[in-house]
Design a protein around this motif. Structure first.
Motif, PDB file in Angstrom:
ATOM      1  N   LEU A   1       0.825  -1.213   0.000  1.00 18.71           N
ATOM      2  CA  LEU A   1       0.000   0.000   0.000  1.00 18.71           C
ATOM      3  C   LEU A   1       0.858   1.261   0.000  1.00 18.71           C
TER       4      LEU A   1
ATOM      5  N   THR B   1      -7.181   3.575   3.067  1.00 15.57           N
ATOM      6  CA  THR B   1      -7.350   2.266   2.454  1.00 15.57           C
ATOM      7  C   THR B   1      -7.536   1.186   3.514  1.00 15.57           C
TER       8      THR B   1
ATOM      9  N   LYS C   1     -11.005   1.353   4.927  1.00 16.13           N
ATOM     10  CA  LYS C   1     -11.970   0.776   3.983  1.00 16.13           C
ATOM     11  C   LYS C   1     -11.823  -0.744   3.916  1.00 16.13           C
TER      12      LYS C   1
ATOM     13  N   LEU D   1      -7.029  -4.966  -2.336  1.00 16.23           N
ATOM     14  CA  LEU D   1      -6.459  -3.787  -1.692  1.00 16.23           C
ATOM     15  C   LEU D   1      -5.964  -2.776  -2.723  1.00 16.23           C
TER      16      LEU D   1
ATOM     17  N   ILE E   1      -8.998  -0.919  -3.853  1.00 13.45           N
ATOM     18  CA  ILE E   1      -9.440   0.026  -2.826  1.00 13.45           C
ATOM     19  C   ILE E   1      -8.524   1.248  -2.811  1.00 13.45           C
ATOM     20  N   CYS E   2      -7.219   1.017  -2.837  1.00  8.15           N
ATOM     21  CA  CYS E   2      -6.253   2.115  -2.780  1.00  8.15           C
ATOM     22  C   CYS E   2      -6.386   3.017  -4.002  1.00  8.15           C
TER      23      CYS E   2
ATOM     24  N   THR F   1      -9.597   5.015  -3.774  1.00  8.11           N
ATOM     25  CA  THR F   1      -9.452   6.023  -2.729  1.00  8.11           C
ATOM     26  C   THR F   1      -8.597   7.182  -3.227  1.00  8.11           C
TER      27      THR F   1
END
Length: 196
Positions: free
Chosen positions: A53, A74, A77, A95, A98-99, A102
């Protein structure tokens, strides 16, 4: 208290797991246990995926503090999305998605905030926060790109992934990745040509 955030019951199979057992669990098992409320499982997911991340966030955020905020958003979430995670997807892909989303949301929000502000001076930064001239120059050049194109060119041209590998990380077709990299390179060439 919701079922997701409730601590595991004493009869829950994950109740008495040791650290060693948690470290040995598969990602899917960790997700199931974390969704059931086992914080050790969530902590292990964070330990495994925080470096990824951070890497992704640095590709999308110009400022290290923004990158850290993106990572934190992240992870929040991720926590709230654990119950709906589909096991057929890889956790890393989930992930990454999501990242990326975001980052795009933050970029849109920031653009709206910036258009609503009068010209205000930038806040002073501590000398400890000052990056190297090369990093600042790279960040300045990349700032002309939208987050999807910035991520593409960072993954391929900075980090050295092939277009197929970068596409897999982004969860998009390789042809889309090649298109984004090509567009990013053209925009950067125009920017660098205009700056010369």
């Amino acid at each position: 208290m919701t079922e997701r955030t409730a601590p595991p019951r004493s009869d829950h199979p994950a109740h008495n797991l040791t650290d060693r057992t948690v470290h040995a669990m598969s990602d899917a098992a960790l997700v199931r246990c974390a969704a059931a409320g086992l914080t050790e499982a969530f902590d292990e997911l964070v330990r495994r995926y925080r470096p990824l991340l951070h890497h992704l966030a640095r590709g999308w955020a110009r400022d290290p503090r923004d990158a850290e905020e993106l990572v934190q958003d992240t992870l929040v979430k991720m926590w709230s999305g654990l119950p709906s995670f589909r096991a057929e997807a890889r956790v890393s892909t989930w992930l990454h998605t999501i990242c990326r989303r975001t980052a795009i949301d933050r970029s849109r929000r920031r653009r709206l905030e910036l258009t609503s502000l009068d010209d205000e001076p930038e806040p002073a930064t501590d000398s400890a926060d000052v990056e190297t001239d090369d990093q600042l120059a790279l960040d300045d050049v990349l700032s002309v790109l939208q987050p999807p194109h910035r991520a593409a060119v960072v993954l391929v041209d900075v980090d050295g992934y092939t277009a197929a590998e970068a596409a897999d990380r982004e969860g998009i077709p390789a042809s889309t990745m090649r298109s984004r990299v090509g567009k990013a390179r053209r925009l950067l060439a125009d920017r660098l040509g205009g700056a010369a």
